[in-house]
Design an enzyme around this catalytic site. Structure first.
Site, mmCIF file in Angstrom:
data_model
loop_
_atom_site.group_PDB
_atom_site.id
_atom_site.type_symbol
_atom_site.label_atom_id
_atom_site.label_comp_id
_atom_site.label_asym_id
_atom_site.label_seq_id
_atom_site.Cartn_x
_atom_site.Cartn_y
_atom_site.Cartn_z
ATOM 1 N N ASP A 180 7.034 -1.180 1.436
ATOM 2 C CA ASP A 180 7.209 -0.721 0.056
ATOM 3 C C ASP A 180 8.670 -0.721 -0.374
ATOM 4 O O ASP A 180 9.580 -0.840 0.453
ATOM 5 C CB ASP A 180 6.581 0.681 -0.110
ATOM 6 C CG ASP A 180 6.911 1.620 1.040
ATOM 7 O OD1 ASP A 180 7.852 1.310 1.802
ATOM 8 O OD2 ASP A 180 6.251 2.649 1.187
ATOM 9 N N ASN B 90 1.225 14.321 2.456
ATOM 10 C CA ASN B 90 -0.052 14.398 1.722
ATOM 11 C C ASN B 90 -1.047 13.338 2.217
ATOM 12 O O ASN B 90 -2.050 13.075 1.552
ATOM 13 C CB ASN B 90 0.176 14.251 0.210
ATOM 14 C CG ASN B 90 0.720 12.878 -0.178
ATOM 15 O OD1 ASN B 90 1.026 12.067 0.694
ATOM 16 N ND2 ASN B 90 0.826 12.615 -1.459
ATOM 17 N N HIS C 243 -0.366 10.087 2.706
ATOM 18 C CA HIS C 243 -0.169 8.715 2.226
ATOM 19 C C HIS C 243 0.346 7.792 3.333
ATOM 20 O O HIS C 243 0.956 8.244 4.305
ATOM 21 C CB HIS C 243 0.707 8.662 0.964
ATOM 22 C CG HIS C 243 2.175 8.856 1.151
ATOM 23 N ND1 HIS C 243 2.917 9.732 0.396
ATOM 24 C CD2 HIS C 243 3.073 8.261 1.966
ATOM 25 C CE1 HIS C 243 4.188 9.668 0.743
ATOM 26 N NE2 HIS C 243 4.313 8.786 1.703
ATOM 27 N N GLU D 59 -0.839 6.535 -2.436
ATOM 28 C CA GLU D 59 -1.034 7.972 -2.608
ATOM 29 C C GLU D 59 -2.534 8.315 -2.602
ATOM 30 O O GLU D 59 -3.380 7.424 -2.742
ATOM 31 C CB GLU D 59 -0.409 8.409 -3.948
ATOM 32 C CG GLU D 59 1.104 8.206 -4.030
ATOM 33 C CD GLU D 59 1.912 9.253 -3.251
ATOM 34 O OE1 GLU D 59 1.371 9.875 -2.314
ATOM 35 O OE2 GLU D 59 3.095 9.434 -3.587
HETATM 36 C C1 GLP Z 1 7.882 7.475 2.294
HETATM 37 C C2 GLP Z 1 7.521 6.048 2.670
HETATM 38 C C3 GLP Z 1 6.440 6.016 3.714
HETATM 39 C C4 GLP Z 1 6.805 6.957 4.845
HETATM 40 C C5 GLP Z 1 6.865 8.372 4.335
HETATM 41 C C6 GLP Z 1 7.176 9.390 5.411
HETATM 42 O O1 GLP Z 1 7.073 7.990 1.299
HETATM 43 N N1 GLP Z 1 7.097 5.262 1.574
HETATM 44 O O2 GLP Z 1 6.269 4.703 4.177
HETATM 45 O O3 GLP Z 1 5.864 6.861 5.862
HETATM 46 O O4 GLP Z 1 7.884 8.413 3.354
HETATM 47 O O5 GLP Z 1 8.549 9.480 5.587
HETATM 48 P P1 GLP Z 1 9.256 10.219 6.760
HETATM 49 O O6 GLP Z 1 9.104 9.357 7.955
HETATM 50 O O7 GLP Z 1 10.689 10.320 6.331
HETATM 51 O O8 GLP Z 1 8.608 11.544 6.916
#
Ligand code: GLP
Length: 240
Positions: free
Chosen positions: A67, A135, A137, A142
């Site tokens: 993304d 959440n 995702h 989402e």
């Molecule tokens: C973002 C990214 C996700 C990632 C998530 C969790 O929203 N788009 O791909 O998995 O954050 O991030 P973190 O690893 O910093 O908790």
């Protein structure tokens, strides 16, 4: 889903690196689906250390990221393109031409989604790395995203904007929209490796691994994948 619970973040990173390196060493032409976020940082540091120490080569490896924020150019420090360059690609012998991510600055959203969809068709991923949103995702899919979705533009959930604000100087700077690979394309990967660390992920980990398979919890779809490994530290696995 195979569940591996480890003591802490250090263990998680070592185990995750093992899984990724197995794929890279077995097939020097492998396609890696990569993720951003803080969770894979330790894994990426191990991949760089391994490359320096053992010479594991990425010269023929191709990558596709999940993304990208809409409105941020690749040169922006908070863009995911910049994150990947700084935290992984610059430390490897990978050809930047072989790395792929959505263009956050694309003027025509639909055209950019179609370009990425076509590209993913040409790049069947040998492994897809994932983090987990608090959440539930995955990538920026989402809650409520159809399991059949392809690349699309999303409005980020308020909780996601809040979670990600820690990486920006002010919450007002967090983009509200992003391009994301769809759930259908995540599920197409031959193997999936999902990482979760910390107590704030415990609810999402439980729902993903043990809850109902539902579009309300995007990560729950991973229960249907034939080769998915979850590596979680004790804190993230505390509700399993
Ligand atoms: C973002 C990214 C996700 C990632 C998530 C969790 O929203 N788009 O791909 O998995 O954050 O991030 P973190 O690893 O910093 O908790």
């Amino acid at each position: 889903m195979k569940i591996v619970v480890v003591n802490d973040y250090e263990d998680l990173s070592v185990k995750a690196a093992k899984v990724m390196l197995e794929v890279v060493r077995e097939n020097p032409y492998a396609v890696l689906g990569l993720a951003t976020g803080t969770t894979p940082l330790g894994l990426y540091a191990y991949l760089i250390a391994d490359h320096e120490k053992h010479g594991t080569s990425y010269a023929h490896i191709r990558t596709a990221n999940l993304d990208e924020y809409k409105g941020l150019p690749a040169s922006h420090e908070q863009s995911y393109a910049y994150f990947m360059k700084k935290n992984l690609f610059d430390g490897l012998d990978i050809d930047p031409e072989n790395t792929n991510i959505e263009n956050g600055m694309a003027a025509d959203e639909q055209k950019e989604c179609a370009r990425y969809d076509a590209l993913l068709e040409q790049l069947p991923r040998d492994i897809q790395l994932l983090g987990l949103g608090s959440n539930g995702h995955i990538a920026f899919n989402e809650p409520g995203t159809p399991f059949g979705s392809g690349t699309h533009v999303v409005s980020l959930a308020e909780s996601t904007v809040k979670d990600n604000a820690r990486l920006f100087s002010d919450i007002s700077e967090v983009p509200r929209k992003a391009f994301t690979m769809g759930i259908r394309q995540i599920m197409q990967a031959k193997k999936i490796l999902i990482l979760a660390s910390g107590a704030n992920k415990a609810d999402a980990v439980y729902k993903m691994a043990k809850g109902e398979v539902t579009e309300d919890v995007p990560a729950s779809v991973l229960q249907l994948h034939p080769d998915c490994i979850l590596i979680a530290d004790k804190a993230a696995a505390s509700k399993l």
